[in-house]
Design a protein around this motif. Structure first.
Motif, PDB file in Angstrom:
ATOM      1  N   ASP A  59     -51.106 -25.679  48.987  1.00  0.00           N
ATOM      2  CA  ASP A  59     -52.186 -25.688  49.973  1.00  0.00           C
ATOM      3  C   ASP A  59     -52.032 -24.462  50.864  1.00  0.00           C
ATOM      4  O   ASP A  59     -51.023 -24.311  51.559  1.00  0.00           O
ATOM      5  CB  ASP A  59     -52.129 -26.963  50.804  1.00  0.00           C
ATOM      6  N   THR A  60     -53.019 -23.583  50.832  1.00  0.00           N
ATOM      7  CA  THR A  60     -52.953 -22.351  51.614  1.00  0.00           C
ATOM      8  C   THR A  60     -53.910 -22.376  52.802  1.00  0.00           C
ATOM      9  O   THR A  60     -54.243 -21.326  53.354  1.00  0.00           O
ATOM     10  CB  THR A  60     -53.275 -21.141  50.722  1.00  0.00           C
ATOM     11  N   ASP A  61     -54.354 -23.544  53.215  1.00  0.00           N
ATOM     12  CA  ASP A  61     -55.299 -23.643  54.337  1.00  0.00           C
ATOM     13  C   ASP A  61     -54.735 -23.058  55.621  1.00  0.00           C
ATOM     14  O   ASP A  61     -55.478 -22.544  56.450  1.00  0.00           O
ATOM     15  CB  ASP A  61     -55.706 -25.092  54.579  1.00  0.00           C
ATOM     16  N   ASN A  62     -53.438 -23.144  55.806  1.00  0.00           N
ATOM     17  CA  ASN A  62     -52.807 -22.642  57.029  1.00  0.00           C
ATOM     18  C   ASN A  62     -52.127 -21.296  56.815  1.00  0.00           C
ATOM     19  O   ASN A  62     -51.196 -20.947  57.529  1.00  0.00           O
ATOM     20  CB  ASN A  62     -51.795 -23.655  57.558  1.00  0.00           C
TER      21      ASN A  62
END
Length: 102
Positions: A59-62
């Motif tokens: 997950d690269t959302d942050n």
């Protein structure tokens, strides 16, 4: 933790561990997502024969906050009934999940 252990960190076992920490400092691209997933998968195949990895999601959302989150879905080999382990300590049937935050 096998994934967060750097190669050469464990005495008398120089190949034990992964290069994930070093990969976190590489220039980010969608290609690096697959490289990190492949490194985690290879590390677990080589050093943790008690599990079978079903999937690994990155997950690269942050990413703008310099954070990556990895969720791993796995089953324990030889165990007829498996359970899902969530970070909230809730149990469900079929699979286990583990999350790493870098």
């Amino acid at each position: 933790n096998i994934v967060l252990t750097a190669k050469g960190e464990k005495l008398f076992q120089p190949q034990f561990g992964s290069e994930v920490r070093g990969l976190l400092f590489e220039n980010y691209s969608p290609f690096m997502n697959q490289v990190i997933i492949d490194e985690i998968t290879l590390c677990l195949i080589n050093f943790e024969p008690r599990i079978k990895v079903i999937s690994i999601d990155l997950d690269t959302d942050n990413y703008d906050l310099n954070a990556l989150s990895v969720t791993m879905d796995y089953v324990i080999v030889g165990q007829p009934i498996t359970k899902t382990f969530l970070t909230t300590q809730q149990f469900q049937s079929q699979r286990r999940k583990m999350q790493f935050h870098f």
